[in-house]
Design an enzyme around this catalytic site. Structure first.
Site, PDB file in Angstrom:
ATOM      1  N   ASP A 255       0.840  -1.204   0.000  1.00 36.17           N
ATOM      2  CA  ASP A 255       0.000   0.000   0.000  1.00 36.17           C
ATOM      3  C   ASP A 255       0.873   1.251   0.000  1.00 36.17           C
ATOM      4  OD1 ASP A 255       0.986  -0.150   2.596  1.00 36.17           O
ATOM      5  OD2 ASP A 255      -0.970  -0.267   3.557  1.00 36.17           O
TER       6      ASP A 255
ATOM      7  N   GLU B 172      -9.841  -0.937   4.713  1.00 33.06           N
ATOM      8  CA  GLU B 172     -10.413  -0.325   5.903  1.00 33.06           C
ATOM      9  C   GLU B 172     -11.714  -1.026   6.310  1.00 33.06           C
ATOM     10  OE1 GLU B 172      -8.431   1.488   7.395  1.00 33.06           O
ATOM     11  OE2 GLU B 172      -8.019   3.440   6.499  1.00 33.06           O
TER      12      GLU B 172
END
Ligand code: PGA
Length: 240
Positions: A66, A142
């Site tokens: 990421d 998330e």
């Protein structure tokens, strides 16, 4: 398996051994290594062991997990910068072996497609080593994430943007992230999750002993056929 270690040093030594052993068995392994504070010592140990034992990392492929959108590769605190300092630089990894998100790209969607394709072309991830966020995130997957997604751009959770400031010397504008999706992490042939310290104890309990749900993305890993959860004593205190 869930492995509890006396301390962070032992956890890190074990994590490093896993990576070293994989590369010894498969010198062209495809590794996805997370940024973050928790795996830092694991990476130092990987570098030390690789040097001591003469393990050849030149054929290993690295896929970025990421990155913070808008953060340059040269910015201390960014995920690429961290891995460059900890792994790519010390192990002299050639640029053509590294597939990392370009968080400065004008077309982030196209950059996601580039990484999706790279993973496919490299035959999938052999090992993904990930941390766990205070909100249970994995990479920037998330709470509430669609678990079927591949690489994608995400509006970061406020816990993530607040906690994320710890990586940057002065206030960074953190709003979006670009991340591999849970589908790609779940497809890795092996997943290692590392968690250390008392602040992770509550979320570790939820992830491991709670329901498997996308509201705690880390809990999804409990359905992975080959996952190792490495905990130091402090992170394991709330487990039954
Ligand atoms: P940390 O980050 O290792 O710095 O706690 C974990 C994460 O957010 O994945």
């Amino acid at each position: 398996m869930i492995a509890k270690f006396t301390n962070y040093q032992e956890l890190s030594a074990f994590g490093a051994d896993k990576i070293i052993q994989l590369v010894q068995q498969k010198p062209d392994a495809v590794l996805c290594l997370a940024g973050g504070d928790t795996p830092a010592l694991t990476y130092d140990r990987v570098v030390a062991k690789a040097q001591e034992a003469g393990v050849d990392f030149s054929g290993v492929i690295f896929i970025g997990l990421d990155e913070w959108v808008g953060i340059q590769p040269s910015t201390p605190g960014g995920c690429y910068y961290f891995l460059q300092q900890k792994i790519f630089g010390p192990l002299h990894i050639q640029k053509d072996k590294i597939y990392f998100f370009d968080a400065m790209a004008n077309d982030l969607k196209a950059d996601c497609n580039r990484i999706d394709l790279a993973i496919e072309q490299q035959g999938g991830l052999d090992l993904a080593l990930v941390g766990i966020g205070m909100n249970g995130h994995i990479g920037f997957n998330e709470p509430g994430v669609d678990a079927a997604l591949n690489a994608h751009v995400v509006e970061l959770d406020e816990v993530t943007t607040a906690v994320g400031q710890k990586y940057f010397a002065s206030g960074a504008a953190l709003a979006k992230g670009i991340t591999l999706g849970m589908a790609q992490i779940m497809s890795a042939r092996e997943v290692v999750l590392v968690a250390s310290g008392p602040k992770k104890a509550a979320i570790i309990r939820e992830a491991i002993q709670g329901r498997i749900t996308n509201t705690i993305p880390a809990s999804l890993l409990m359905a992975h056929p080959r996952v190792s959860i490495l905990l130091d004593a402090a992170a394991a205190t709330e487990l039954d």
